[in-house]
Design an enzyme around this catalytic site. Structure first.
Site: not given
Length: 599
Positions: A302-305
């Site tokens: 998700g957004s951690t990427f």
């Protein structure tokens, strides 16, 4: 020989004389010759057996007379970085049966069954089935062995064996691992460093009579292996495990994992998974409890990427920090509509990170293109193993650009169509925390030889450190990630009192294979970051699988990060940012010679 014929006047028969002494001499020669040749044959045979074939028959005799069995080596101990003992050896006895010499009535057999805690019927089956040497029970406490000795049962004996014991039970079990009944390492550090811990041992000999019946004599040639000092800090590990337990209980989650890392060296300071298991009794737990999810379980991050795309466009100078980008509505990529969870309007580059805008991230990825984006994904280490020194790590996956679909250029930047482990994510963020350098995580700080020498298997050569990102990119990204945990960001609940946190939330839907689409119920919530943002003490990730009651990373995982970080910083005596500033002011007022000092 007799001679007949005319012999003159006498006409008598004459018999020739035989010399009796000469006849006896001939017989002696024959007898002596036979004795000589017999003696020569005997000596030759003895020489053949005792000299030419001595080793062959000696080995054969030894093989027929004894059976050689390996003694279990006393494994080296395992310590945390502060010298706390996590794995030790206990003195135990193993019970064996010599069937040929076994004599006991049923009453004593029943007593033995109670002492060694085995079923009486099972014990009788073992005794009746046995022909010679058989183990009754391996590694019983010394006290039980003493009780057996007092029974005085012929044919039942004890062999001293060391039993591995983990002093803190479930504590750090996924890092330490466990051993089997023969003290062979199977998981974790015990498995990965089995040879170093055990080295080579001695033997004991089981002697046999001509019929193959055995009687026992024992000879030890014990040798201790190397001990191991882990990078884990028991105090930090305790904090992490307690907070994970709280999160599991609060959110009724299916699983959770957390990793704390020194971003400069790659040392793992703490690593925990839930559910967990007790390595003293690993067989009582299922594979799910023993699995080291932090390195074996892949998920769409998700957004951690998003740090991959945002770091890449900065590094390629395709965007300016204050540039404004329209994130309203959404964006169509390959026939798929990408939108923000919470609608946004026009955002700066920094705002795209702060608000975790999917639309803004996808637009930035289009500036990069498939090939450059893929290259930066690989630069950050995704799709490859980190190289951590415990078994079971998986590489995750990212397809090559030629195999991307039309939606990939929009999906991959926001953490879809890519699979990572928690360890890969925290390692990537550590590259931002340490100034932009590649690192390799590890859990063994040093090997301690029996003589007390320390060998570091992970010596870092500073001159060979590989730079992944420029200092400029690192500084801008750090500032943007700090905004995530401040007012207006997606992770206000991860804010640490007194120290700035640079981090990112992640909320990822789990793909439902049965339905062929992403689940609307099952999510993975995560938060990853480093603290203090400037000169970090550690980088850390918290991942929670299938929380109930909330799904967003900032709500579920963010507070866990905050709680761990605040306690860990206090434990590590890391001063608060505002205290550092006060110290600087005081030093400046006192003397110009202290200008700039913060220690």
């Amino acid at each position: 020989m007799l001679i007949f014929g005319n012999t003159g006047n006498s006409g008598n028969l004459r018999v020739p004389r035989v010399n009796p002494g000469k006849f006896m001499d001939n017989r002696k020669l024959v007898v002596y010759g036979m004795i000589f040749f017999g003696f020569f044959a005997l000596v030759s045979r003895l020489a053949d057996l005792m000299i030419l074939k001595h080793e062959k028959f000696a080995r054969k005799s030894e093989t027929q007379r004894t059976a050689i069995k390996e003694i279990q080596v006393r494994r080296g101990l395992i310590f945390d970085r502060q010298g706390r003992r996590l794995a030790i050896n206990l003195e135990n006895n193993s019970v064996f049966l010599d069937k040929a010499n076994f004599m006991a009535d049923s009453d004593k057999v029943q007593q033995m069954a109670r002492i060694v805690n085995v079923n009486y019927n099972d014990l009788m089956k073992t005794i009746n089935r046995s022909k010679n040497f058989t183990w009754i029970k391996r590694k019983i406490p010394v006290e039980q062995g003493e009780q057996l000795t007092r029974l005085n049962m012929p044919g039942v004996g004890l062999v001293p064996e060391a039993k591995r014991y983990y002093t803190m039970g479930t504590f750090a079990s996924h890092v330490i691992g466990f051993v089997d009944i023969d003290n062979k390492g199977l998981e974790g550090v015990e498995g990965r460093y089995n040879k170093e811990l055990i080295e080579k041992g001695g033997k004991y000999y089981v002697e046999k009579d001509a019929r193959g019946n055995i009687f026992f004599t024992e000879k030890e040639n014990e040798k201790t292996g190397n001990s191991i000092a882990l990078t884990l800090d028991g105090g930090l590990q305790y904090i992490v495990e307690n907070e994970l337990d709280e999160a599991m209980s609060k959110w009724k989650a299916a699983a959770a994992a957390a990793i704390m890392m020194n971003p400069y060296t790659g040392e793992i300071l703490a690593l925990a998974n839930r559910p967990t298991y007790n390595p003293n009794e690993p067989s009582k737990y299922g594979a799910a409890a023993r699995r080291n999810r932090a390195i074996t379980d892949v998920y769409e991050p998700g957004s951690t990427f998003k740090i991959v795309t945002t770091s890449a466009v900065l590094e390629e100078k395709l965007v300016k920090p204050d540039e404004k980008i329209d994130c309203a509505g959404g964006i169509d990529v390959g026939g798929k509509r990408i939108h923000d969870v919470h609608p946004n309007g026009v955002l700066t580059f920094m705002g795209i990170i702060q608000k975790s805008s999917n639309v803004g991230t996808a637009k930035l990825a289009q500036r990069l293109g498939k090939v450059k984006l893929y290259n930066y994904v690989k630069h950050f280490g995704f799709g490859d193993k980190t190289g951590i020194d415990i078994p079971g790590e998986v590489s995750g996956w990212i397809r090559k650009p030629e195999k991307w679909s039309g939606t990939s250029i929009g999906a991959i930047p926001i953490g879809q169509e890519v699979a990572t482990t928690p360890l890969q994510i925290v390692t990537a963020y550590s590259m931002l925390a340490n100034g932009g350098y590649h690192i390799c995580p590890y859990v063994v700080k040093g090997l301690i030889t029996p003589g007390g020498d320390i060998v570091n298997p992970h010596e870092i050569d500073e001159s060979k450190k590989e730079r992944i990102l420029s200092r400029r990119t690192v500084d801008i990204m750090t500032e943007a990630l700090v905004m995530v945990t401040e007012e207006g960001g997606t992770a206000k609940f991860a804010e640490v009192e007194g120290n700035k946190v640079a981090g990112k939330t992640g909320t990822a839907q789990i793909f439902d294979k049965a339905l062929g689409r992403y689940s609307s119920v099952n999510y993975i919530s995560s938060f990853v970051g480093f603290v203090p943002a400037q000169n970090p003490a550690f980088a850390m990730i918290v991942v929670v699988w299938n929380p109930r009651g909330a799904i967003y990373g900032g709500v579920v995982a963010g507070p866990v990060f905050k709680n761990i970080a605040e306690k860990a910083l206090s434990y590590m005596n890391v001063p608060k940012d505002d205290i550092k500033k006060k110290i600087l002011v005081v030093d400046n007022n006192k003397s110009l010679s202290h200008h700039g000092r913060t220690d």
